[in-house]
Write an enzyme that holds these catalytic residues in place. Structure first.
Site, short mmCIF file in Angstrom:
data_model
loop_
_atom_site.label_atom_id
_atom_site.label_comp_id
_atom_site.label_asym_id
_atom_site.label_seq_id
_atom_site.Cartn_x
_atom_site.Cartn_y
_atom_site.Cartn_z
N LYS A 129 -4.91 1.25 -7.51
CA LYS A 129 -4.52 2.63 -7.15
C LYS A 129 -5.47 3.66 -7.77
O LYS A 129 -6.40 3.32 -8.48
CB LYS A 129 -3.07 2.89 -7.57
CG LYS A 129 -2.09 1.89 -7.01
CD LYS A 129 -1.85 2.06 -5.51
CE LYS A 129 -1.22 0.81 -4.92
NZ LYS A 129 0.07 0.96 -4.33
C1 LIG Z 1 1.36 0.39 -4.17
C2 LIG Z 1 2.43 0.99 -3.36
C3 LIG Z 1 3.79 0.84 -3.69
C4 LIG Z 1 4.30 -0.06 -4.78
O1 LIG Z 1 3.69 0.04 -5.98
P1 LIG Z 1 3.67 -1.21 -7.01
O2 LIG Z 1 3.19 -0.57 -8.27
O3 LIG Z 1 2.71 -2.22 -6.46
O4 LIG Z 1 5.04 -1.74 -7.12
C5 LIG Z 1 4.72 1.50 -2.91
N1 LIG Z 1 4.36 2.24 -1.87
C6 LIG Z 1 3.07 2.40 -1.51
C7 LIG Z 1 2.74 3.28 -0.34
C8 LIG Z 1 2.07 1.77 -2.23
O5 LIG Z 1 0.78 1.91 -1.84
#
Ligand SMILES: *Cc1c(COP(=O)(O)O)cnc(C)c1O
Length: 325
Positions: A180
């Site tokens: 991210k």
């Molecule tokens: C990455 C993501 C999540 C979940 O995040 P995690 O930290 O992997 O649990 C939820 N929604 C979106 C749109 C994402 O890109």
């Protein structure tokens, strides 16, 4: 091969982790609190509640908003599964509404088709870091008394009409997973201005215990706590966010380089109509159409005609590669 994602880890992150390891206090502690305060202040939210994933942030948010078995929550089919699975985790039912063709985000006009008497909330997503149409969704939500939990897991640092992503709904969620915008390896955070929601989220990550009165269980909760190790990485990462977000080439530089390389380019249009004397004489004024004004400062038009050869295209691509390296 160019990797699809690459975490940016510097000496500062490494030193931060080492110093937490040496401190002997590894689990949720002062670093988590500091990270929460820093993210909340960066986003202009009153409260930040750190958890151990974006999924946990979504789950805790829905729980705080009171979503429960039998309820329906509207979201889109074009997202990571967590946006929708968190609804099922609360025993509620996800109802999908289609996205807009141009933004890939929830189409506020399609929410109506998914709406029933059981609808209690909406989870709009800021896909690929682009904010959803928060005003249109808020209008619908207000009319029908629905909760809005913003899935901003891909959008920390992005904004919508001057408001930061993560603060566009009653609750907003970030993910700090390794691919991210900023990372803590695994991690997440909830943003809210509502003190009751904040307290419910804090309890939810801690088996229903209030952080003030331990070993008193108020309701069902989970172990969704973030570690101080993760928070220390996050604090170091957050400092870089403005500079990473602003990575962009100046238009003048792009135009200059393209022309030097023999690639014709133009700026269509350097000034929107309402800023020309002729239109101003009709009563239009600068500032009336901020999006058009921003576009006029940022756009560059490249050659796109059908007689371009593969060689021409390669030259254009090579020019951009050189500029961004
Ligand atoms: C990455 C993501 C999540 C979940 O995040 P995690 O930290 O992997 O649990 C939820 N929604 C979106 C749109 C994402 O890109």
């Amino acid at each position: 091969m160019i990797p699809i994602a690459k975490p940016m880890i510097g000496q500062e992150e490494i030193d931060a982790v080492v110093s937490i390891m040496k401190s002997g206090s590894l689990a949720q502690g002062p670093k988590v609190k500091e990270f929460e305060e820093k993210v909340a202040s960066f986003c202009g939210a009153k409260f930040g509640i750190a958890v151990n994933s974006g999924t946990a942030a979504l789950h805790a948010s829905l729980n705080a908003a009171g979503i429960k078995a039998g309820d329906e929550v509207i979201t889109t089919p074009f997202t990571f599964a967590a946006s929708s699975n968190c609804i099922i985790m609360q025993g509620a039912r996800p109802i999908l509404a289609d996205i807009e063709e141009d933004t890939f985000n929830i189409d506020a006009k399609k929410i109506e088709l998914a709406f029933t008497k059981k609808t209690k909330g909406i989870i709009p997503i800021d896909l690929y870091g682009q904010a959803y149409d928060a005003d249109a969704v808020a209008d619908f939500a207000e009319q029908h008394g629905l909760h809005v939990v913003e899935d901003a897991c891909q959008a920390i640092g992005a904004s919508y009409r001057g408001r930061m992503c993560g603060t566009l709904g009653e609750l907003g969620t970030f993910s700090f997973y390794a691919t991210k915008n900023i990372i803590t390896a695994e991690g997440g955070m909830i943003m809210t201005d509502n003190a009751d929601y904040a307290e419910l989220c804090r309890r939810f990550r801690h088996h229903g215990q209030s952080e003030k009165t331990r070993y008193e269980y108020h309701e069902l909760g989970y172990n969704y706590r973030m570690t101080d190790i993760a928070a220390a990485i996050g604090i170091a990462q957050l400092k870089h966010l403005p500079e990473w977000r602003n990575f962009r080439l100046s238009r003048d530089k792009v135009v200059e380089t393209l022309r030097a390389k023999g690639v014709g380019c133009g700026i269509y249009y350097p000034k929107p109509l309402h800023m020309h004397p002729f239109y101003m004489s009709m009563g239009y004024k600068p500032g009336m159409f901020p999006n058009a004004e921003l576009a006029s400062k940022e756009v560059v038009s490249l050659p796109v005609h059908p007689s371009l050869s593969q060689e021409d295209l390669n030259a254009i691509v090579a020019a951009f590669e050189e500029m961004s390296s």
